[in-house]
Design an enzyme around this catalytic site. Sequence first.
Site, PDB file in Angstrom:
ATOM      1  N   LYS A   1       1.499  10.643  -3.009  1.00 53.22           N
ATOM      2  CA  LYS A   1       2.623  10.017  -2.907  1.00 53.22           C
ATOM      3  C   LYS A   1       3.604   9.901  -4.388  1.00 53.22           C
ATOM      4  O   LYS A   1       2.827  10.269  -5.348  1.00 53.22           O
ATOM      5  CB  LYS A   1       2.484   8.349  -2.707  1.00 53.22           C
ATOM      6  CG  LYS A   1       3.709   7.666  -2.600  1.00 53.22           C
ATOM      7  CD  LYS A   1       3.315   6.296  -2.215  1.00 53.22           C
ATOM      8  CE  LYS A   1       4.629   4.924  -2.131  1.00 53.22           C
ATOM      9  NZ  LYS A   1       4.201   3.755  -1.728  1.00 53.22           N
TER      10      LYS A   1
ATOM     11  N   SER B   1       6.456   1.861   2.088  1.00 47.15           N
ATOM     12  CA  SER B   1       7.010   2.715   1.486  1.00 47.15           C
ATOM     13  C   SER B   1       6.347   4.161   1.681  1.00 47.15           C
ATOM     14  O   SER B   1       7.014   5.003   1.194  1.00 47.15           O
ATOM     15  CB  SER B   1       7.379   2.387   0.097  1.00 47.15           C
ATOM     16  OG  SER B   1       6.097   2.229  -0.777  1.00 47.15           O
TER      17      SER B   1
ATOM     18  N   SER C   1       2.631  -1.238   1.981  1.00 45.37           N
ATOM     19  CA  SER C   1       2.974   0.308   1.768  1.00 45.37           C
ATOM     20  C   SER C   1       2.192   1.462   2.290  1.00 45.37           C
ATOM     21  O   SER C   1       2.393   2.558   2.518  1.00 45.37           O
ATOM     22  CB  SER C   1       3.608   0.841   0.495  1.00 45.37           C
ATOM     23  OG  SER C   1       4.987   0.122   0.445  1.00 45.37           O
TER      24      SER C   1
HETATM   25  N1  GLN Z   1       7.732  -3.503   2.023  1.00 45.72           N
HETATM   26  C1  GLN Z   1       7.459  -4.121   0.818  1.00 45.72           C
HETATM   27  C2  GLN Z   1       8.603  -4.041  -0.231  1.00 45.72           C
HETATM   28  O1  GLN Z   1       9.414  -3.477  -0.006  1.00 45.72           O
HETATM   29  C3  GLN Z   1       6.043  -3.641   0.292  1.00 45.72           C
HETATM   30  C4  GLN Z   1       6.362  -2.258  -0.492  1.00 45.72           C
HETATM   31  C5  GLN Z   1       5.021  -1.792  -1.056  1.00 45.72           C
HETATM   32  O2  GLN Z   1       4.138  -2.082  -0.652  1.00 45.72           O
HETATM   33  N2  GLN Z   1       5.048  -0.927  -2.167  1.00 45.72           N
HETATM   34  O3  GLN Z   1       8.402  -4.399  -1.419  1.00 45.72           O
END
Ligand code: GLN
Length: 486
Positions: free
Chosen positions: A78, A153, A177
Amino acid sequence: MELFEYTISQLHKQLKKRGISSLDITESLLKRIDQLDDSLHAYITTTPEGARKQARQADQRIERGEIGPLTGIPIAVKDNISILNTPTTCGSRILKDHIPPYDATVIKRLRREGAIFLGKTNMDEFAMGSSTENSFIGPTRNPWNRDYVAGGSSGGSATAVTAHLCTAALGSDTGGSIRQPASHCGVVGLKPTYGRVSRFGLVAFASSLDQIGPITKDVRDCATLLQAICGFDEKDSTSVNKSVPDYKANPDKDIKGLKVGKPKEYFIEGTDKEVIKTVNNALSTLGSQGAEIIDISLPHTEYAVATYYIIAPSEASSNLARYDGVRYGFRSKDTDDLESMYTMTRAQGFGPEVIRRIMLGTYALSKGYYDEFFKKASQVRTLIINDFKEAFSKCHVIITPVAPTPAFKIGEKIDDPLTMYLSDIFTLSPNLAGIPCMSIPYGMSSRGLPIGVQMLGNYFDESTLLQTALVLEKTSDISQYSPPLD
Ligand code: GLN
């Protein structure tokens, strides 16, 4: 079967027998990336030359008889995890040209094992989002249906694993994410206990919640990759100095006597029927294999979204203060003094979701509002932690949905942040509590999109998650489906 389709363990077996070389595997995946990634957008950057060089070195090691479980295995990373001399953009214009002069600890460990790095995967900007639509290069597509999001994400990593554009991948998980994109793409994802994996070299989003973890084709690979990245690191003050068990789950071990919690707050109105059915199927399978299903309650679940969306943006507003055009990446040219250089750089460098979070967080931390927002959220966080402590006095593992629906359409929620935030309802609490959790593919929607099941475990008990996941994997019929790619 083509080399790009193999799992880590299948490739390892072949490499050990010297039936294939790491360079063969790497070339097969690079070719696949060339063919498919223009339409899927799983990667932000690929590093074919570096990968070939690493593969040749791995082959020499194998030749000398030095082979570990990940030697010669191509991994995708990532794009918020730093790799020496490789662009690390975090999906953001502000870091477009940022090239870290060092490796993250997880990368150092994988490098030592002889893993191959194929490139950096697409993500929501600074990992803020649930769909990978908040990336400066545009969204990653779901390999099962390109009109749909891959989740986020870590959507690039999940798509790369699903479409066989890498053998396995690393993601990061602050509020879902790793698990949610794994669920939407039909692959396995695990967020370790907070402190289990070093965050050194992971670009910080919300430091009290962030963890790095594996996204893989199967449970066994998940255990292998987790094993390689775990363990104490003095460079991360939140890393826990605790011995790491052998995560290899025993495929013959049964789950008789395992107590599985079913929390009533996770089976609620508004959740897609096929999602509920999938989770109930998983529960009845575990029951039929000898586990005892126990009804439990996690009473503060309804506050998770509000709590997370105060704490995460607050930490982000502080962490992202460093991007001012002076030290990293992008700097606006439309400026005539220092102050406008800061403000224009940030206004032009960050996308709308990141700006929204910085504003939310700055507000929640400001004098006069701190007690009302940040302090209150921290107190509710303790209540959520206590819910889990109470629950794990009654059961070993908790089963829930990952997300209220299967993957949604690209564009469907992007203009409605609140709806997007609410879709995180089932994945946020484990990060607030710091417990390990996992998503395992278990169902297929009538539209042909995969549905995952979430498992939550007690602190540092990744082993029980992996053991339970193995039972679910063996009983799932999802492997009979494959995404329409070729
Ligand atoms: N969807 C969540 C957010 O927007 C989690 C994102 C993540 O785990 N990086 O913050």
